[in-house]
Scaffold this motif. Structure first.
Motif, PDB file in Angstrom:
ATOM      1  N   PHE A   1       0.824  -1.201   0.000  1.00 55.48           N
ATOM      2  CA  PHE A   1       0.000   0.000   0.000  1.00 55.48           C
ATOM      3  C   PHE A   1       0.867   1.263   0.000  1.00 55.48           C
ATOM      4  N   PHE A   2       1.784   1.363   0.969  1.00 54.84           N
ATOM      5  CA  PHE A   2       2.572   2.584   1.087  1.00 54.84           C
ATOM      6  C   PHE A   2       3.607   2.727  -0.025  1.00 54.84           C
ATOM      7  N   THR A   3       4.057   1.622  -0.567  1.00 52.73           N
ATOM      8  CA  THR A   3       4.974   1.674  -1.702  1.00 52.73           C
ATOM      9  C   THR A   3       4.254   2.183  -2.950  1.00 52.73           C
ATOM     10  N   ALA A   4       2.955   1.934  -3.040  1.00 53.43           N
ATOM     11  CA  ALA A   4       2.173   2.371  -4.203  1.00 53.43           C
ATOM     12  C   ALA A   4       1.891   3.874  -4.195  1.00 53.43           C
ATOM     13  N   LEU A   5       2.047   4.516  -3.053  1.00 57.25           N
ATOM     14  CA  LEU A   5       1.850   5.970  -3.007  1.00 57.25           C
ATOM     15  C   LEU A   5       3.050   6.654  -3.653  1.00 57.25           C
TER      16      LEU A   5
ATOM     17  N   VAL B   1      12.119   6.126   1.203  1.00 58.01           N
ATOM     18  CA  VAL B   1      12.156   4.862   1.936  1.00 58.01           C
ATOM     19  C   VAL B   1      11.876   5.115   3.411  1.00 58.01           C
ATOM     20  N   GLU B   2      12.449   6.183   3.961  1.00 59.74           N
ATOM     21  CA  GLU B   2      12.259   6.489   5.378  1.00 59.74           C
ATOM     22  C   GLU B   2      10.785   6.786   5.701  1.00 59.74           C
ATOM     23  N   VAL B   3      10.137   7.567   4.835  1.00 60.32           N
ATOM     24  CA  VAL B   3       8.724   7.898   5.035  1.00 60.32           C
ATOM     25  C   VAL B   3       7.874   6.634   4.944  1.00 60.32           C
ATOM     26  N   THR B   4       8.177   5.784   3.978  1.00 60.11           N
ATOM     27  CA  THR B   4       7.428   4.536   3.797  1.00 60.11           C
ATOM     28  C   THR B   4       7.598   3.622   5.004  1.00 60.11           C
TER      29      THR B   4
END
Length: 122
Positions: free
Chosen positions: A71-75, A80-83
């Motif tokens: 999910f967060f990778t698709a945003l 990388v840190e935010v994800t």
């Protein structure tokens, strides 16, 4: 089909970090459609305020660490840190807990400040 909520709130993030998940109005339709399709969601709703960003969706998928990673990778445009922070610090709700959470948010029971204005006298 289950209702799920992924919440980025003041409880796990600084306000400036929450801003990483705000989607500009002019980009919203495209970003959310791509997110919905790439993750395999049935329906998706987005809520963004000054102290929270929430993704409300229906899906048959299990809301687990692998799902959150996808999910967060698709945003778009997330470091990388935010994800990684999002995966480890977001709040998740499913089924009845998701509905209870949404009612709590809608009724302002779940907000950053519940203080009354101290200058108000009765």
């Amino acid at each position: 089909m289950n209702t799920h909520v992924i919440a980025i709130t003041h409880r796990g993030f600084e306000l400036k970090e929450i801003g990483n998940f705000h989607i500009a109005e002019e980009d919203r339709a495209e970003v959310l459609t791509e997110l919905k399709n790439s993750v395999g969601l049935c329906e998706l709703m987005y809520l963004s305020t000054c102290n929270r960003v929430e993704f409300i969706f229906t899906s048959n998928l299990e809301l687990n660490a692998a799902f959150l990673r996808k999910f967060f990778t698709a945003l778009p445009s997330k470091t990388v840190e935010v994800t990684l922070k999002a995966i480890s610090s977001c709040e998740t709700y499913s089924g009845d807990a998701a509905l209870e959470h949404l009612f709590s948010v809608a009724s302002s029971l779940d907000r950053k400040s519940t203080r009354l204005n101290s200058s108000h006298r009765t």
